[in-house]
Design a protein around this motif. Structure first.
Motif, PDB file in Angstrom:
ATOM      1  N   UNK A   1       0.831  -1.223   0.000  1.00  0.00           N
ATOM      2  CA  UNK A   1       0.000   0.000   0.000  1.00  0.00           C
ATOM      3  C   UNK A   1       0.856   1.261   0.000  1.00  0.00           C
ATOM      4  N   UNK A   2       2.011   1.188   0.796  1.00  0.00           N
ATOM      5  CA  UNK A   2       2.876   2.357   0.877  1.00  0.00           C
ATOM      6  C   UNK A   2       3.363   2.737  -0.537  1.00  0.00           C
ATOM      7  N   UNK A   3       3.805   1.700  -1.274  1.00  0.00           N
ATOM      8  CA  UNK A   3       4.297   1.912  -2.630  1.00  0.00           C
ATOM      9  C   UNK A   3       3.237   2.537  -3.514  1.00  0.00           C
ATOM     10  N   UNK A   4       2.014   2.076  -3.323  1.00  0.00           N
ATOM     11  CA  UNK A   4       0.902   2.572  -4.134  1.00  0.00           C
ATOM     12  C   UNK A   4       0.641   4.051  -3.861  1.00  0.00           C
ATOM     13  N   UNK A   5       0.706   4.407  -2.566  1.00  0.00           N
ATOM     14  CA  UNK A   5       0.486   5.808  -2.207  1.00  0.00           C
ATOM     15  C   UNK A   5       1.540   6.710  -2.841  1.00  0.00           C
ATOM     16  N   UNK A   6       2.788   6.203  -2.853  1.00  0.00           N
ATOM     17  CA  UNK A   6       3.879   6.995  -3.439  1.00  0.00           C
ATOM     18  C   UNK A   6       3.718   7.116  -4.955  1.00  0.00           C
ATOM     19  N   UNK A   7       3.192   6.052  -5.548  1.00  0.00           N
ATOM     20  CA  UNK A   7       3.039   6.044  -7.011  1.00  0.00           C
ATOM     21  C   UNK A   7       1.573   6.160  -7.401  1.00  0.00           C
ATOM     22  N   UNK A   8       0.907   7.127  -6.753  1.00  0.00           N
ATOM     23  CA  UNK A   8      -0.533   7.360  -6.918  1.00  0.00           C
ATOM     24  C   UNK A   8      -1.030   7.083  -8.338  1.00  0.00           C
ATOM     25  N   UNK A   9      -0.398   7.731  -9.303  1.00  0.00           N
ATOM     26  CA  UNK A   9      -0.900   7.646 -10.680  1.00  0.00           C
ATOM     27  C   UNK A   9      -0.601   6.319 -11.358  1.00  0.00           C
ATOM     28  N   UNK A  10       0.250   5.520 -10.717  1.00  0.00           N
ATOM     29  CA  UNK A  10       0.572   4.244 -11.358  1.00  0.00           C
ATOM     30  C   UNK A  10      -0.439   3.160 -11.012  1.00  0.00           C
ATOM     31  N   UNK A  11      -1.385   3.507 -10.161  1.00  0.00           N
ATOM     32  CA  UNK A  11      -2.364   2.487  -9.749  1.00  0.00           C
ATOM     33  C   UNK A  11      -3.122   1.970 -10.962  1.00  0.00           C
ATOM     34  N   UNK A  12      -3.356   0.659 -10.955  1.00  0.00           N
ATOM     35  CA  UNK A  12      -4.153   0.059 -12.023  1.00  0.00           C
ATOM     36  C   UNK A  12      -5.564  -0.178 -11.490  1.00  0.00           C
ATOM     37  N   UNK A  13      -6.551   0.360 -12.191  1.00  0.00           N
ATOM     38  CA  UNK A  13      -7.938   0.214 -11.742  1.00  0.00           C
ATOM     39  C   UNK A  13      -8.711  -0.609 -12.763  1.00  0.00           C
ATOM     40  N   UNK A  14      -9.359  -1.646 -12.267  1.00  0.00           N
ATOM     41  CA  UNK A  14     -10.199  -2.473 -13.149  1.00  0.00           C
ATOM     42  C   UNK A  14     -11.656  -2.064 -12.950  1.00  0.00           C
ATOM     43  N   UNK A  15     -12.292  -1.661 -14.043  1.00  0.00           N
ATOM     44  CA  UNK A  15     -13.714  -1.317 -13.999  1.00  0.00           C
ATOM     45  C   UNK A  15     -14.469  -2.494 -14.609  1.00  0.00           C
ATOM     46  N   UNK A  16     -15.321  -3.124 -13.822  1.00  0.00           N
ATOM     47  CA  UNK A  16     -16.078  -4.280 -14.326  1.00  0.00           C
ATOM     48  C   UNK A  16     -17.463  -3.807 -14.780  1.00  0.00           C
ATOM     49  N   UNK A  17     -17.720  -3.941 -16.076  1.00  0.00           N
ATOM     50  CA  UNK A  17     -18.997  -3.495 -16.647  1.00  0.00           C
ATOM     51  C   UNK A  17     -18.792  -2.260 -17.494  1.00  0.00           C
ATOM     52  N   UNK A  18     -19.312  -2.322 -18.729  1.00  0.00           N
ATOM     53  CA  UNK A  18     -19.108  -1.197 -19.644  1.00  0.00           C
ATOM     54  C   UNK A  18     -20.431  -0.611 -20.116  1.00  0.00           C
ATOM     55  N   UNK A  19     -21.374  -0.467 -19.179  1.00  0.00           N
ATOM     56  CA  UNK A  19     -22.592   0.291 -19.456  1.00  0.00           C
ATOM     57  C   UNK A  19     -22.238   1.762 -19.240  1.00  0.00           C
ATOM     58  N   UNK A  20     -23.242   2.589 -19.117  1.00  0.00           N
ATOM     59  CA  UNK A  20     -22.990   4.023 -18.935  1.00  0.00           C
ATOM     60  C   UNK A  20     -22.173   4.293 -17.662  1.00  0.00           C
ATOM     61  N   UNK A  21     -22.433   3.506 -16.619  1.00  0.00           N
ATOM     62  CA  UNK A  21     -21.773   3.753 -15.338  1.00  0.00           C
ATOM     63  C   UNK A  21     -20.292   3.360 -15.414  1.00  0.00           C
ATOM     64  N   UNK A  22     -20.005   2.214 -16.002  1.00  0.00           N
ATOM     65  CA  UNK A  22     -18.612   1.791 -16.157  1.00  0.00           C
ATOM     66  C   UNK A  22     -17.833   2.762 -17.035  1.00  0.00           C
ATOM     67  N   UNK A  23     -18.450   3.191 -18.126  1.00  0.00           N
ATOM     68  CA  UNK A  23     -17.740   4.087 -19.062  1.00  0.00           C
ATOM     69  C   UNK A  23     -17.449   5.452 -18.412  1.00  0.00           C
ATOM     70  N   UNK A  24     -18.447   5.999 -17.718  1.00  0.00           N
ATOM     71  CA  UNK A  24     -18.232   7.306 -17.071  1.00  0.00           C
ATOM     72  C   UNK A  24     -17.144   7.200 -16.001  1.00  0.00           C
ATOM     73  N   UNK A  25     -17.191   6.124 -15.234  1.00  0.00           N
ATOM     74  CA  UNK A  25     -16.179   5.945 -14.193  1.00  0.00           C
ATOM     75  C   UNK A  25     -14.791   5.817 -14.805  1.00  0.00           C
ATOM     76  N   UNK A  26     -14.695   5.037 -15.879  1.00  0.00           N
ATOM     77  CA  UNK A  26     -13.387   4.835 -16.519  1.00  0.00           C
ATOM     78  C   UNK A  26     -12.833   6.155 -17.033  1.00  0.00           C
ATOM     79  N   UNK A  27     -13.713   6.961 -17.605  1.00  0.00           N
ATOM     80  CA  UNK A  27     -13.255   8.233 -18.168  1.00  0.00           C
ATOM     81  C   UNK A  27     -12.815   9.202 -17.067  1.00  0.00           C
ATOM     82  N   UNK A  28     -13.635   9.304 -16.050  1.00  0.00           N
ATOM     83  CA  UNK A  28     -13.312  10.204 -14.929  1.00  0.00           C
ATOM     84  C   UNK A  28     -11.965   9.802 -14.307  1.00  0.00           C
ATOM     85  N   UNK A  29     -11.766   8.491 -14.128  1.00  0.00           N
ATOM     86  CA  UNK A  29     -10.540   8.003 -13.476  1.00  0.00           C
ATOM     87  C   UNK A  29      -9.333   8.128 -14.404  1.00  0.00           C
ATOM     88  N   UNK A  30      -9.554   7.983 -15.698  1.00  0.00           N
ATOM     89  CA  UNK A  30      -8.423   8.119 -16.627  1.00  0.00           C
ATOM     90  C   UNK A  30      -7.942   9.571 -16.636  1.00  0.00           C
TER      91      UNK A  30
END
Ligand SMILES: Cc1cc2nc3c(=O)[nH]c(=O)nc-3n(C[C@H](O)[C@H](O)[C@H](O)COP(=O)(O)OP(=O)(O)OC[C@H]3O[C@@H](n4cnc5c(N)ncnc54)[C@H](O)[C@@H]3O)c2cc1C
Length: 360
Positions: A1-30
């Motif tokens: 977790x410490x490493x992740x905090x230091x490399x905030x932007x390097x975090x990999x996020x998996x969004x499960x589901x590509x309806x309107x909610x998944x797409x909006x979340x993916x875009x906002x997070x990208x």
């Protein structure tokens, strides 16, 4: 977790589901610089593709509580989203205004009271005798339709919106995987999501945007999450009456609970039903066209030229939607029921804030 905090932007996020909610979340997070992967095996057959795209925010009659707060925030966020998406599709637009009509005197009185109590420049009563009301009454061959108009609400074409989001996500280098996730588990500060083909996807965070199926991937009894399927149906009707010009009606309106979108002189969309089942019903024409005491002949004699449906997820035992940080880096964003298109901007903002807090 410490490493992740230091490399905030390097975090990999998996969004499960590509309806309107998944797409909006993916875009906002990208936009925040994270590496995003969306996974979905059937993104064209979901509830989002069935939506009529009405953004009924400002005319929502409850002006307090969580539901109103989400709507209000979404109304405020939509213009910027639209501007961003128009860079990829300049034809994408929110058609305004939105009109709500009723033939029930009691209901109209409530609407009147609501307007009088909310001195909002964008909301008005449609006076009897106004051209809009005269035209509507003439087409529907009645005299008792009344209503309100909201200049802040409107409609976005949901299919066009989803297509534009896909182009935008590709441009932002969001990865897309055509797979179904069958299991997620935590292992050494990472989430391992397993696909039906037995592939493992490692990520720091998982955002569950897979509507009803979210409960299959979590311990729903432990988290006390229950979702019910509610079928929504819509039809496109072609009429055959030279005397009736459907384009003389407003661009989008709701009358006695049915949403109507005239498409041309002789075609209109009517939606949507609310059935606690997952199977479309046989007599959909009758169900969707009976919203007045007397259905006009042009509508009775019309024919269905298209018909579609979608399954919406409705929370059982709590209000819609469910947005929860379940455990370290596992976020749930589901249960949008009737308003996923409207609420997508506010919910993706909420998820982004949760993730920023989790990583900081
Ligand atoms: C007829 C109709 C009219 C509507 N009109 C409106 C409207 O006017 N305005 C409005 O705001 N809303 C409207 N809605 C509601 C709106 O469509 C929903 O609220 C919204 O689509 C919910 O989006 P979602 O992304 O949560 O779900 P969905 O669009 O259903 O997407 C969920 C996705 O998750 C995927 N998935 C599921 N399980 C997995 C898994 N294990 N692995 C990978 N992927 C998975 C599915 O394939 C699917 O693509 C309407 C709905 C219907 C049916």
């Amino acid at each position: 977790m410490k490493g992740l905090k230091e490399n905030f932007k390097k975090a990999h996020i998996l969004v499960i589901g590509s309806g309107i909610i998944g797409k909006f979340n993916a875009l906002e997070l990208s936009e925040l610089g994270f590496h995003i992967t969306i996974v979905d095996s059937s993104q064209h057959k979901n509830s989002s593709n069935a939506a009529l795209g009405l953004l009924m925010g400002n005319m929502y009659q409850k002006r307090k509580g969580r539901s109103w707060a989400l709507r209000k925030q979404s109304i405020e966020l939509w213009p910027n989203w639209l501007k961003e998406l128009q860079k990829f599709n300049n034809e994408l637009n929110i058609e305004k205004p939105l009109i709500q009509l009723t033939t029930n005197e009691e209901k109209f009185k409530k609407l009147e009271k609501f307007i009088n109590e909310n001195s909002d420049q964008n909301l008005k009563i449609l006076k009897e005798g106004s051209i809009i009301i005269e035209n509507i009454n003439k087409i529907f061959q009645t005299k008792n339709i009344k209503g309100i108009i909201s200049h802040k609400d409107g409609r976005i074409n949901a299919v066009s919106l989803l297509q534009t989001l896909n182009i935008c996500l590709k441009n932002k280098k969001v990865d897309f995987l055509e797979e179904q996730i069958i299991e997620i588990k935590k292992s050494k500060n990472q989430w391992i999501s397993t696909t039906r083909n037995n592939e493992e996807i490692k990520s720091d965070i998982v955002v569950l945007c897979n509507s009803l199926k979210a409960v299959d991937l979590i311990d729903s009894a432990y988290h006390n999450i229950k979702l019910k399927p509610v079928l929504g149906q819509a039809i496109e009707v072609e009429i055959n009456d030279a005397e009736v010009d459907l384009l003389s009606l407003p661009k989008q309106f709701n009358i006695n609970g049915k949403n109507i979108i005239p498409l041309s002189k002789s075609k209109l969309i009517i939606g949507s039903t609310d059935e606690h089942s997952t199977r479309p019903e046989d007599n959909i024409f009758g169900k969707l066209t009976k919203f007045l005491d007397k259905t006009p002949n042009w509508l009775i004699n019309g024919n269905i030229s298209k018909q579609w449906s979608g399954i919406r997820s409705r929370p059982d035992g709590e209000p819609s939607p469910i947005m929860k940080n379940l455990e370290n880096g596992l976020i749930l964003c589901t249960g949008f029921y009737k308003n996923g298109i409207l609420l997508a901007p506010a919910c993706s903002k909420w998820v982004a804030n949760e993730i920023k807090n989790y990583l900081s």
